[in-house]
Scaffold this motif. Structure first.
Motif, mmCIF file in Angstrom:
data_model
loop_
_atom_site.group_PDB
_atom_site.id
_atom_site.type_symbol
_atom_site.label_atom_id
_atom_site.label_comp_id
_atom_site.label_asym_id
_atom_site.label_seq_id
_atom_site.Cartn_x
_atom_site.Cartn_y
_atom_site.Cartn_z
ATOM 1 N N LYS A 23 0.846 -1.186 0.000
ATOM 2 C CA LYS A 23 0.000 0.000 0.000
ATOM 3 C C LYS A 23 0.884 1.240 0.000
ATOM 4 O O LYS A 23 1.769 1.373 0.846
ATOM 5 C CB LYS A 23 -0.923 -0.013 1.227
ATOM 6 C CG LYS A 23 -1.815 -1.249 1.275
ATOM 7 C CD LYS A 23 -2.720 -1.253 2.492
ATOM 8 C CE LYS A 23 -3.574 -2.505 2.520
ATOM 9 N NZ LYS A 23 -4.508 -2.516 3.678
ATOM 10 N N VAL B 184 -0.217 8.059 -2.573
ATOM 11 C CA VAL B 184 0.365 8.811 -3.681
ATOM 12 C C VAL B 184 -0.306 10.177 -3.797
ATOM 13 O O VAL B 184 -1.455 10.355 -3.388
ATOM 14 C CB VAL B 184 0.225 8.053 -5.023
ATOM 15 C CG1 VAL B 184 1.006 6.753 -4.982
ATOM 16 C CG2 VAL B 184 -1.237 7.779 -5.356
ATOM 17 N N TYR C 82 -0.593 9.888 -9.158
ATOM 18 C CA TYR C 82 -1.785 9.123 -9.524
ATOM 19 C C TYR C 82 -2.095 9.258 -11.004
ATOM 20 O O TYR C 82 -2.291 8.249 -11.703
ATOM 21 C CB TYR C 82 -2.976 9.581 -8.686
ATOM 22 C CG TYR C 82 -4.317 9.248 -9.283
ATOM 23 C CD1 TYR C 82 -4.744 7.927 -9.413
ATOM 24 C CD2 TYR C 82 -5.158 10.263 -9.743
ATOM 25 C CE1 TYR C 82 -5.982 7.628 -9.983
ATOM 26 C CE2 TYR C 82 -6.390 9.976 -10.303
ATOM 27 C CZ TYR C 82 -6.799 8.652 -10.424
ATOM 28 O OH TYR C 82 -8.016 8.368 -10.984
ATOM 29 N N ARG D 15 -1.724 6.137 -13.544
ATOM 30 C CA ARG D 15 -2.966 5.688 -14.170
ATOM 31 C C ARG D 15 -2.852 5.723 -15.689
ATOM 32 O O ARG D 15 -3.290 4.783 -16.377
ATOM 33 C CB ARG D 15 -4.128 6.549 -13.717
ATOM 34 C CG ARG D 15 -5.471 6.053 -14.258
ATOM 35 C CD ARG D 15 -6.602 6.950 -13.873
ATOM 36 N NE ARG D 15 -6.526 8.252 -14.542
ATOM 37 C CZ ARG D 15 -7.498 9.159 -14.487
ATOM 38 N NH1 ARG D 15 -8.591 8.934 -13.776
ATOM 39 N NH2 ARG D 15 -7.357 10.314 -15.122
ATOM 40 N N ARG E 254 -13.087 2.802 -5.378
ATOM 41 C CA ARG E 254 -11.911 2.067 -5.841
ATOM 42 C C ARG E 254 -11.860 2.051 -7.366
ATOM 43 O O ARG E 254 -12.847 1.763 -8.036
ATOM 44 C CB ARG E 254 -11.926 0.647 -5.297
ATOM 45 C CG ARG E 254 -10.906 -0.300 -5.935
ATOM 46 C CD ARG E 254 -10.688 -1.535 -5.102
ATOM 47 N NE ARG E 254 -9.873 -1.221 -3.918
ATOM 48 C CZ ARG E 254 -9.539 -2.127 -2.990
ATOM 49 N NH1 ARG E 254 -9.969 -3.376 -3.107
ATOM 50 N NH2 ARG E 254 -8.803 -1.767 -1.947
ATOM 51 N N VAL F 185 -3.754 -3.642 -9.447
ATOM 52 C CA VAL F 185 -3.366 -2.326 -8.933
ATOM 53 C C VAL F 185 -4.642 -1.512 -8.777
ATOM 54 O O VAL F 185 -5.430 -1.381 -9.717
ATOM 55 C CB VAL F 185 -2.401 -1.597 -9.888
ATOM 56 C CG1 VAL F 185 -2.019 -0.234 -9.310
ATOM 57 C CG2 VAL F 185 -1.150 -2.447 -10.135
ATOM 58 N N THR F 186 -4.862 -0.974 -7.577
ATOM 59 C CA THR F 186 -6.082 -0.200 -7.327
ATOM 60 C C THR F 186 -5.744 1.142 -6.695
ATOM 61 O O THR F 186 -4.720 1.286 -6.017
ATOM 62 C CB THR F 186 -7.045 -0.968 -6.391
ATOM 63 O OG1 THR F 186 -6.384 -1.221 -5.131
ATOM 64 C CG2 THR F 186 -7.475 -2.285 -7.000
ATOM 65 N N PHE F 187 -6.633 2.110 -6.935
ATOM 66 C CA PHE F 187 -6.537 3.415 -6.296
ATOM 67 C C PHE F 187 -7.799 3.629 -5.467
ATOM 68 O O PHE F 187 -8.912 3.554 -5.995
ATOM 69 C CB PHE F 187 -6.412 4.526 -7.343
ATOM 70 C CG PHE F 187 -5.166 4.433 -8.182
ATOM 71 C CD1 PHE F 187 -3.949 4.881 -7.702
ATOM 72 C CD2 PHE F 187 -5.214 3.874 -9.451
ATOM 73 C CE1 PHE F 187 -2.797 4.792 -8.473
ATOM 74 C CE2 PHE F 187 -4.078 3.777 -10.235
ATOM 75 C CZ PHE F 187 -2.861 4.235 -9.745
ATOM 76 N N MET G 37 -2.731 3.827 -3.238
ATOM 77 C CA MET G 37 -2.483 2.824 -4.268
ATOM 78 C C MET G 37 -2.163 1.489 -3.606
ATOM 79 O O MET G 37 -1.304 1.424 -2.730
ATOM 80 C CB MET G 37 -1.320 3.244 -5.177
ATOM 81 C CG MET G 37 -1.025 2.237 -6.278
ATOM 82 S SD MET G 37 0.218 2.813 -7.493
ATOM 83 C CE MET G 37 1.697 2.895 -6.460
ATOM 84 N N GLU G 38 -2.872 0.444 -4.009
ATOM 85 C CA GLU G 38 -2.593 -0.900 -3.517
ATOM 86 C C GLU G 38 -2.125 -1.758 -4.688
ATOM 87 O O GLU G 38 -2.702 -1.723 -5.771
ATOM 88 C CB GLU G 38 -3.835 -1.522 -2.878
ATOM 89 C CG GLU G 38 -4.277 -0.838 -1.599
ATOM 90 C CD GLU G 38 -5.342 -1.614 -0.846
ATOM 91 O OE1 GLU G 38 -5.650 -2.755 -1.258
ATOM 92 O OE2 GLU G 38 -5.872 -1.098 0.144
ATOM 93 N N VAL G 39 -1.095 -2.550 -4.440
ATOM 94 C CA VAL G 39 -0.538 -3.452 -5.447
ATOM 95 C C VAL G 39 -0.561 -4.860 -4.875
ATOM 96 O O VAL G 39 0.051 -5.127 -3.839
ATOM 97 C CB VAL G 39 0.906 -3.058 -5.818
ATOM 98 C CG1 VAL G 39 1.440 -3.968 -6.919
ATOM 99 C CG2 VAL G 39 0.980 -1.589 -6.237
ATOM 100 N N ILE H 195 4.688 1.707 -11.555
ATOM 101 C CA ILE H 195 4.227 2.190 -10.248
ATOM 102 C C ILE H 195 5.308 2.892 -9.443
ATOM 103 O O ILE H 195 5.059 3.339 -8.319
ATOM 104 C CB ILE H 195 3.638 1.037 -9.401
ATOM 105 C CG1 ILE H 195 4.732 0.004 -9.062
ATOM 106 C CG2 ILE H 195 2.479 0.371 -10.131
ATOM 107 C CD1 ILE H 195 4.262 -1.085 -8.110
#
Length: 229
Positions: free
Chosen positions: A14, A17, A22, A26, A150, A162-164, A193-195, A209
């Motif tokens: 996590k 950012v 972002y 993105r 999300r 990958v999520t924001f 941001m989660e990876v 990222i």
């Protein structure tokens, strides 16, 4: 009843950012990844969760103290659709994460929220039996609501996601899971941001990222929300 058991541990990082990072990340992700099929027309979906803890704040303190082996239970639904609700158990062991879930009806979730959980012993799913037992001997109760938007991106090799997450809000002491009572934003303007990935993170995603100013952190939406109560 549909059961989903992920059944394997994944890496999860996590990284908070800024808006500049972002938009840059993105734009690059859009070239090589796919959007999740559950997103709405604007490219996002909404998540609302109800977390369980006890009077000693076991779940919260294990997170704050960095306990290597820990778990938490939550109820969750998406895009304000209460017809499909999940009970989820998220475990973490030495930095690796596992999630197991089982679907429940809105009526069953309402019973759980009011403590009428004996019906769980009539179910066949082991996760429901485990949840029932731990609500008894750990005295787990509904603790707080967390909701957020999300934006997800998927990359096949490595099973990368990958999520924001934005507009992360808490219900503070409110545990009325299906009532749309006002929530408080925990940190306005924050983007998380989660990876997540399996055995490896492909080099193309690693490059995309990368940020010069931000690094992975031990971030918890539940712990952040508990600052308020």
């Amino acid at each position: 009843m549909r059961v989903e058991l992920v059944g394997k541990f994944r890496h999860e990082y996590k990284i908070p950012v800024c808006f500049e990072d972002y938009y840059t990340i993105r734009r690059r992700l859009e070239v090589v990844t796919m959007k999740d099929s559950h997103v709405k027309e604007d490219g996002w979906y909404y998540i609302r969760s109800l977390y369980f803890d006890n009077f000693d704040n076991k779940v919260l303190l294990e997170k704050v103290n960095g306990i290597n082996v820990r778990e938490k239970f939550r109820l969750r639904y998406y895009n304000e659709d209460c017809r499909f609700v999940r009970l989820e158990k998220k475990s973490k062991i030495r930095g690796l994460c596992e999630k197991k879930s089982v679907s429940l009806t809105k009526e069953e979730c309402e019973k759980i929220c009011t403590g009428e959980m004996d019906f769980l012993m009539e179910k066949k799913e082991a996760l429901l039996w485990e949840f029932y037992a731990k609500t008894k001997y750990q005295q787990l109760k509904p603790k707080t609501i967390v909701e957020y938007k999300r934006e997800p991106y998927i990359y096949g090799p490595g099973n990368v996601r990958v999520t924001f997450d934005t507009e992360i809000k808490t219900g503070i002491y409110d545990t009325h899971f299906f009532k749309r009572n006002p929530c408080v934003e925990t940190n306005p303007g924050e983007i998380l941001m989660e990876v997540k990935y399996d055995a490896f993170l492909p080099a193309v995603i690693q490059d995309i990222i990368q940020t010069n100013t931000r690094h992975a952190q031990a971030f918890s939406k539940y712990a952040r929300s508990r600052i308020y109560g």
